[in-house]
Motif scaffolding. Structure first.
Motif, mmCIF file in Angstrom:
data_model
loop_
_atom_site.group_PDB
_atom_site.id
_atom_site.type_symbol
_atom_site.label_atom_id
_atom_site.label_comp_id
_atom_site.label_asym_id
_atom_site.label_seq_id
_atom_site.Cartn_x
_atom_site.Cartn_y
_atom_site.Cartn_z
ATOM 1 N N GLU A 17 -3.090 -5.849 -8.134
ATOM 2 C CA GLU A 17 -2.227 -5.281 -9.164
ATOM 3 C C GLU A 17 -0.749 -5.454 -8.812
ATOM 4 O O GLU A 17 0.077 -5.762 -9.675
ATOM 5 C CB GLU A 17 -2.562 -3.796 -9.351
ATOM 6 C CG GLU A 17 -1.745 -3.079 -10.417
ATOM 7 C CD GLU A 17 -2.019 -3.576 -11.825
ATOM 8 O OE1 GLU A 17 -1.241 -3.243 -12.740
ATOM 9 O OE2 GLU A 17 -3.025 -4.304 -12.030
ATOM 10 N N ASP A 45 -7.975 -3.952 -5.263
ATOM 11 C CA ASP A 45 -7.351 -3.712 -6.555
ATOM 12 C C ASP A 45 -5.863 -3.403 -6.416
ATOM 13 O O ASP A 45 -5.049 -3.845 -7.235
ATOM 14 C CB ASP A 45 -8.046 -2.548 -7.275
ATOM 15 C CG ASP A 45 -9.382 -2.946 -7.883
ATOM 16 O OD1 ASP A 45 -9.716 -4.152 -7.855
ATOM 17 O OD2 ASP A 45 -10.088 -2.053 -8.380
ATOM 18 N N ASN A 46 -5.505 -2.638 -5.399
ATOM 19 C CA ASN A 46 -4.105 -2.292 -5.188
ATOM 20 C C ASN A 46 -3.251 -3.524 -4.895
ATOM 21 O O ASN A 46 -2.148 -3.667 -5.420
ATOM 22 C CB ASN A 46 -3.980 -1.289 -4.034
ATOM 23 C CG ASN A 46 -4.497 0.074 -4.402
ATOM 24 O OD1 ASN A 46 -3.814 0.868 -5.039
ATOM 25 N ND2 ASN A 46 -5.730 0.355 -4.016
ATOM 26 N N VAL A 98 -7.778 7.955 -1.875
ATOM 27 C CA VAL A 98 -6.710 7.705 -2.841
ATOM 28 C C VAL A 98 -6.923 6.419 -3.619
ATOM 29 O O VAL A 98 -6.237 6.166 -4.601
ATOM 30 C CB VAL A 98 -5.322 7.685 -2.163
ATOM 31 C CG1 VAL A 98 -4.877 9.082 -1.839
ATOM 32 C CG2 VAL A 98 -5.325 6.806 -0.924
ATOM 33 N N SER A 99 -7.877 5.613 -3.207
ATOM 34 C CA SER A 99 -8.242 4.414 -3.950
ATOM 35 C C SER A 99 -9.649 4.022 -3.549
ATOM 36 O O SER A 99 -9.993 4.057 -2.362
ATOM 37 C CB SER A 99 -7.274 3.264 -3.657
ATOM 38 O OG SER A 99 -7.719 2.065 -4.271
ATOM 39 N N THR A 100 -10.455 3.656 -4.525
ATOM 40 C CA THR A 100 -11.813 3.196 -4.219
ATOM 41 C C THR A 100 -11.865 1.696 -3.988
ATOM 42 O O THR A 100 -12.910 1.168 -3.626
ATOM 43 C CB THR A 100 -12.775 3.554 -5.364
ATOM 44 O OG1 THR A 100 -12.305 2.946 -6.579
ATOM 45 C CG2 THR A 100 -12.861 5.064 -5.546
ATOM 46 N N SER A 101 -10.740 0.994 -4.176
ATOM 47 C CA SER A 101 -10.707 -0.463 -4.003
ATOM 48 C C SER A 101 -9.367 -0.889 -3.437
ATOM 49 O O SER A 101 -8.362 -0.922 -4.148
ATOM 50 C CB SER A 101 -10.962 -1.181 -5.335
ATOM 51 O OG SER A 101 -10.710 -2.568 -5.207
ATOM 52 N N ALA A 102 -9.351 -1.210 -2.142
ATOM 53 C CA ALA A 102 -8.117 -1.685 -1.522
ATOM 54 C C ALA A 102 -7.640 -2.977 -2.177
ATOM 55 O O ALA A 102 -6.434 -3.187 -2.380
ATOM 56 C CB ALA A 102 -8.346 -1.898 -0.025
ATOM 57 N N PHE A 159 0.821 -1.214 0.000
ATOM 58 C CA PHE A 159 0.000 0.000 0.000
ATOM 59 C C PHE A 159 0.852 1.261 0.000
ATOM 60 O O PHE A 159 0.501 2.262 -0.635
ATOM 61 C CB PHE A 159 -0.968 -0.012 1.189
ATOM 62 C CG PHE A 159 -2.199 -0.825 0.933
ATOM 63 C CD1 PHE A 159 -3.168 -0.380 0.049
ATOM 64 C CD2 PHE A 159 -2.382 -2.044 1.549
ATOM 65 C CE1 PHE A 159 -4.301 -1.140 -0.212
ATOM 66 C CE2 PHE A 159 -3.510 -2.808 1.301
ATOM 67 C CZ PHE A 159 -4.473 -2.352 0.418
ATOM 68 N N GLN A 218 1.907 1.416 -3.721
ATOM 69 C CA GLN A 218 0.813 1.639 -4.655
ATOM 70 C C GLN A 218 0.183 3.029 -4.508
ATOM 71 O O GLN A 218 -0.233 3.638 -5.493
ATOM 72 C CB GLN A 218 -0.270 0.577 -4.475
ATOM 73 C CG GLN A 218 0.113 -0.822 -4.923
ATOM 74 C CD GLN A 218 0.202 -0.941 -6.433
ATOM 75 O OE1 GLN A 218 1.277 -1.055 -6.995
ATOM 76 N NE2 GLN A 218 -0.946 -0.890 -7.088
ATOM 77 N N LEU A 219 0.077 3.515 -3.286
ATOM 78 C CA LEU A 219 -0.626 4.771 -3.034
ATOM 79 C C LEU A 219 0.303 5.975 -3.012
ATOM 80 O O LEU A 219 -0.165 7.121 -2.996
ATOM 81 C CB LEU A 219 -1.404 4.683 -1.720
ATOM 82 C CG LEU A 219 -2.430 3.548 -1.615
ATOM 83 C CD1 LEU A 219 -3.080 3.547 -0.235
ATOM 84 C CD2 LEU A 219 -3.482 3.660 -2.708
ATOM 85 N N GLN A 279 -12.535 1.661 0.457
ATOM 86 C CA GLN A 279 -11.716 2.779 0.024
ATOM 87 C C GLN A 279 -10.473 2.907 0.907
ATOM 88 O O GLN A 279 -10.463 2.478 2.061
ATOM 89 C CB GLN A 279 -12.517 4.079 0.093
ATOM 90 C CG GLN A 279 -13.694 4.145 -0.865
ATOM 91 C CD GLN A 279 -14.460 5.451 -0.756
ATOM 92 O OE1 GLN A 279 -14.370 6.158 0.252
ATOM 93 N NE2 GLN A 279 -15.214 5.773 -1.790
#
Length: 489
Positions: free
Chosen positions: A464, A460-461, A454-458, A320, A323-324, A359
């Motif tokens: 990916e 997905d991060n 910063v992301s709508t799907s934890a 995280f 990614q973020l 999120q």
């Protein structure tokens, strides 16, 4: 003296543990053998048999997530409990969906401390009087306050143990003149609070047993508090609790009992072929959709105890952070739902290990606020038996002293100064409870700096990252430097 025998089986915190696993040359756990054991006892016993569940049937399995709990309720229908209470994870898909799940259930759900604010009406039936072969049993359900972190404005609950004790006393008083032979509390508040609750109940309420959940406590024998027996059987489907009770029908009390944790394994538990068929159907459905291989890890990553730094927790926090693009990622250790990630990683593995697709929120804090937040967190964990531990990324290292106070904090090897500024990210749920866990309200955080999604799907991060990056070997590197280990809870 009029004595009657009753067999009372119980589970808690099953968490979608649907399939057996091989352990020491035995097949252990799973719904098929759990159902087989319950059916076997019901068939063999001449005396009445009841089976109850103390919350958290949901979550922990991709089968549960794919059908938003409907699959779990249908599996539980085959398991056929006589009564269950809610756990906090029954609310994971929202309260409106929970009411839909109740309609799917062929078994009664009891809860005494959730109500609709405008009317004061209970969301569920608060108790159930079950009569079986002339024995009357009163069941009352109590849930942890964590459900109210779901932020449902029209719902209320009493959340203190003291209020729970008053409600239990109220219900028992309403049936003082009814010939109740056994009174059982089905709770999902944790073992320590079960003991506190038992200590507050007047003897006149007639409560005999507390069958608990939430803390995943595996007991060797019942705890006796205020003449009330308290039990719990860990988590998952590897064990089931069994009471053999002798009830004094004249005094409406437990005259004698034995209690044991029964292992669910293939040495004595038959399989349930109907359950196997249903599980196979669900497994085929999710395999066709999610059984994609994402990567190979250099070794298995462990998350055995969530109240310390772990390999898997460190990896996910590092993911995280990367990614973020933030400085520090705080990841709820309890949101990592499996104890181990094996080297061959599929999409199913990730969705089961990290099931909460919420999120990610980022915000700015000063070095001063960061120290204050961690000081509160460690006091909450060490002195208040708090249940939310956090994993964080490698760049941030924290020394936690013997008394739970914060010692040296560094970021990339440089001591953290009060005027330093850091960009922090955490899951939406955990951002919502910062006042409890970190001692700082959302309003105070907003005053400190910009708060944004910063992301709508934890998920997905995480997915990916596993797809695109080679995972290196991990060891616990001391980023969370606990001088005194925290006990699991």
């Amino acid at each position: 003296m009029h004595l009657r025998r009753l067999v009372l089986l119980h589970s808690n915190d099953i968490h979608g543990d649907f399939f057996a696993t091989e352990m020491h040359e035995k097949m252990v756990g799973g719904m098929s053998m759990l159902s087989g054991y319950v059916q076997k006892v019901r068939a063999e016993e001449e005396d009445p048999v009841l089976y109850v569940i103390s919350g958290d049937m949901l979550q922990g399995s991709i089968i549960d997530q794919e059908y938003k709990g409907i699959s779990t309720i249908l599996i539980m229908n085959l398991l056929d409990p006589d009564v269950v209470t809610l756990g906090n994870h029954e609310t994971d898909y929202g309260f409106a969906h929970l009411m839909f799940l109740e309609r799917c259930a062929n078994f009664p759900i009891v809860n005494a401390n959730l109500y609709i604010k405008p009317t004061g009406a209970n969301l569920f039936q608060s108790y159930l009087i079950k009569e079986i072969d002339g024995i009357r049993i009163l069941f009352i359900g109590i849930i942890t306050e964590e459900v109210m972190d779901r932020n449902e404005p029209l719902l209320g609950t009493f959340i203190s143990v003291e209020d729970a004790a008053k409600e239990v006393e109220y219900i028992c008083n309403c049936y003082r003149d009814v010939d109740i032979d056994l009174t059982v509390l089905l709770t999902h508040i944790g073992f320590e609070r079960d003991k506190e609750l038992a200590s507050l109940l007047p003897a006149e309420t007639g409560v005999d047993l507390i069958i608990g959940g939430h803390s995943h406590t595996m007991l060797e024998e019942p705890e006796l508090v205020n003449n009330i027996l308290i039990t719990q059987v860990g988590t998952g489907s590897d064990f089931i609790g069994r009471y053999d009770l002798m009830i004094n029908m004249d005094t409406n009390s437990v005259h004698d009992f034995t209690w044991q944790t029964i292992p669910i394994d293939d040495s004595h538990c038959p399989k349930d072929p109907v359950m196997d068929e249903l599980l196979s159907h669900y497994q085929d459905e999710v395999d066709s959709k999610y059984n994609t291989v994402l990567c190979r890890l250099p070794h298995a990553f462990e998350h055995e105890v969530r109240f310390r730094e772990t390999q898997l927790g460190s990896l996910i926090a590092d993911i995280f952070k990367y990614q973020l693009g933030v400085d520090i990622a705080f990841i709820g250790s309890g949101s990592i739902r499996k104890k181990r990630l094996d080297p061959l990683v599929t999409l199913t593995d990730i969705l089961e290990i990290f099931p909460y697709n919420e999120q990610m929120i980022s915000f700015s804090v000063s070095g001063k606020m960061l120290r204050e937040m961690l000081t509160h967190l460690m006091r909450y964990l060490y002195k208040e038996n708090g249940r939310e531990f956090y994993q964080w990324n490698a760049e941030f290292r924290v020394e936690v002293l013997e008394d739970g106070e914060i010692g040296l904090m560094t970021y990339r090897g440089v001591p953290v100064e009060p005027d330093h500024t850091f960009r922090v990210a955490m899951q939406e749920f955990h951002y919502g409870i910062t006042a409890d866990t970190f001692g700082v309200s959302n309003e105070e955080i907003e005053e400190e700096g910009r708060v944004r999604v910063v992301s709508t799907s934890a998920q997905d991060n995480v997915i990916e990252y596993f797809k695109r990056n080679k995972i290196k070997r991990y060891r616990c590197d001391g980023r969370i430097g606990l001088k005194v280990a925290l006990e699991d809870r």
